[in-house]
Write an enzyme that holds these catalytic residues in place. Sequence first.
Site, PDB file in Angstrom:
ATOM      1  N   ARG A 180      37.755 -14.236  -1.334  1.00  0.00           N
ATOM      2  CA  ARG A 180      38.668 -13.711  -2.409  1.00  0.00           C
ATOM      3  C   ARG A 180      40.037 -14.814  -2.029  1.00  0.00           C
ATOM      4  O   ARG A 180      40.557 -15.163  -1.140  1.00  0.00           O
ATOM      5  CB  ARG A 180      38.938 -12.509  -1.954  1.00  0.00           C
ATOM      6  CG  ARG A 180      39.820 -11.657  -3.288  1.00  0.00           C
ATOM      7  CD  ARG A 180      39.987 -10.168  -2.809  1.00  0.00           C
ATOM      8  NE  ARG A 180      41.616 -10.128  -2.372  1.00  0.00           N
ATOM      9  CZ  ARG A 180      42.095  -9.006  -2.335  1.00  0.00           C
ATOM     10  NH1 ARG A 180      41.506  -7.946  -2.748  1.00  0.00           N
ATOM     11  NH2 ARG A 180      43.520  -9.282  -1.746  1.00  0.00           N
ATOM     12  N   ASP A 220      45.463  -4.705  -7.148  1.00  0.00           N
ATOM     13  CA  ASP A 220      45.899  -5.165  -5.878  1.00  0.00           C
ATOM     14  C   ASP A 220      47.388  -5.396  -5.462  1.00  0.00           C
ATOM     15  O   ASP A 220      48.115  -5.671  -6.473  1.00  0.00           O
ATOM     16  CB  ASP A 220      44.992  -6.788  -5.871  1.00  0.00           C
ATOM     17  CG  ASP A 220      43.789  -6.664  -5.762  1.00  0.00           C
ATOM     18  OD1 ASP A 220      42.955  -5.993  -4.891  1.00  0.00           O
ATOM     19  OD2 ASP A 220      42.875  -7.246  -6.571  1.00  0.00           O
ATOM     20  N   HIS A 258      40.288  -2.017 -10.258  1.00  0.00           N
ATOM     21  CA  HIS A 258      38.917  -1.952  -9.962  1.00  0.00           C
ATOM     22  C   HIS A 258      38.694  -1.228  -8.815  1.00  0.00           C
ATOM     23  O   HIS A 258      39.401  -0.681  -8.065  1.00  0.00           O
ATOM     24  CB  HIS A 258      38.717  -3.858  -9.742  1.00  0.00           C
ATOM     25  CG  HIS A 258      39.525  -4.094  -8.655  1.00  0.00           C
ATOM     26  ND1 HIS A 258      40.855  -4.480  -8.795  1.00  0.00           N
ATOM     27  CD2 HIS A 258      39.004  -4.639  -7.294  1.00  0.00           C
ATOM     28  CE1 HIS A 258      41.213  -5.127  -7.762  1.00  0.00           C
ATOM     29  NE2 HIS A 258      40.081  -5.211  -6.607  1.00  0.00           N
ATOM     30  N   HIS A 302      42.300   0.726  -7.464  1.00  0.00           N
ATOM     31  CA  HIS A 302      43.323   0.136  -7.198  1.00  0.00           C
ATOM     32  C   HIS A 302      43.630  -1.064  -8.089  1.00  0.00           C
ATOM     33  O   HIS A 302      42.553  -1.923  -8.626  1.00  0.00           O
ATOM     34  CB  HIS A 302      43.575  -0.260  -5.787  1.00  0.00           C
ATOM     35  CG  HIS A 302      42.297  -1.355  -5.380  1.00  0.00           C
ATOM     36  ND1 HIS A 302      41.323  -0.978  -5.141  1.00  0.00           N
ATOM     37  CD2 HIS A 302      42.937  -2.626  -5.147  1.00  0.00           C
ATOM     38  CE1 HIS A 302      40.708  -2.315  -5.002  1.00  0.00           C
ATOM     39  NE2 HIS A 302      41.534  -3.319  -4.778  1.00  0.00           N
TER      40      HIS A 302
HETATM   41  C1  SIN Z   1      38.819  -6.228  -3.833  1.00  0.00           C
HETATM   42  O1  SIN Z   1      39.183  -4.936  -3.999  1.00  0.00           O
HETATM   43  O2  SIN Z   1      39.448  -7.192  -3.730  1.00  0.00           O
HETATM   44  C2  SIN Z   1      37.328  -6.304  -3.290  1.00  0.00           C
HETATM   45  C3  SIN Z   1      36.272  -5.862  -4.461  1.00  0.00           C
HETATM   46  C4  SIN Z   1      35.063  -6.280  -4.171  1.00  0.00           C
HETATM   47  O3  SIN Z   1      34.700  -6.399  -2.974  1.00  0.00           O
HETATM   48  O4  SIN Z   1      34.043  -6.054  -4.966  1.00  0.00           O
END
Ligand code: SIN
Length: 285
Positions: free
Chosen positions: A276, A102, A261, A100
């Site tokens: 985050r 974000d 990612h 995805h």
């Molecule tokens: C996310 O998609 O923001 C999480 C990525 C992660 O935990 O590595």
Amino acid sequence: MKNLDIRPIAGALGAEIHGIDLSQPLDDMAFTALQRALHENLVIFFRDQVITPEQQLAFARHFGALETHRYAKGLASHPEVLPVIKEADDRAANFGGIWHSDVSFHEEPPMGQILYALQVPDAGGDTIFVNMYKAYDSLSDGLKQLLEGRRAIHTGERSYGPSDSQVTRRQDKFSRSMDVKIKNDAEVEVSHPVIRTHPETGRKSLYISAISIQRFENMSHEESKPLLDFLIAYAKRPEFTCRFRWDKNSVAFWDNRCTQHYALNDYHGHHREMHRVTIAGDRPV
Ligand code: SIN
């Protein structure tokens, strides 16, 4: 500021940056150097950073306004810091464990994210990133022409919507330690260009977020599916990716406009906990 030591970790994207302490305010030179490193590498990583939520927020604010998550609750003390947690005994899928970009189902999806590792397994829990400029650049001229000017519909249905058809039980989706709400507005359709131009680098990238993209605008799901399936599969070719192995106190900062990612879920029995912070972006063009 002494010169940054920038070490690429893969051919496609990603660089570790050494010689900077993110707990300290950034001067103009350091800000410019980091912004350039982000534009050139798409995702930049830092090791051995000991930072408080306030320091993570202060670092992020250099790059833009901050956002809270619409569906997942931030820390009570710092709502813009989202705890991303998977407990050792969680049965849940992990947060972000699918390809995805974000919240591409927002009208103005984030510019970037800064993810800080508080606790990670000894092995496992890596994050994979993909360079969506490369995914676009390597398409044939014919397919580029076909996609030029085309738009696609994105929704948050599969992640946060009540009528999710792929994963039905909430407890299988998110850790019990994360406060995530399922809401009807996640199903609102938002249209974005399939090829977007980065507002700062001017480069074109493929803008498909595998979890959120539904269909091409003015086309049915059935009509869209073959080409969307192709693009989604094509965009995760290994040679377009890098993989980051976390240590406690590592930081990743990714440009959400030209990457996707995937957080690997291969560490059952171990606790992983991150903080985050989301930097606001603008409408894709
Ligand atoms: C996310 O998609 O923001 C999480 C990525 C992660 O935990 O590595």
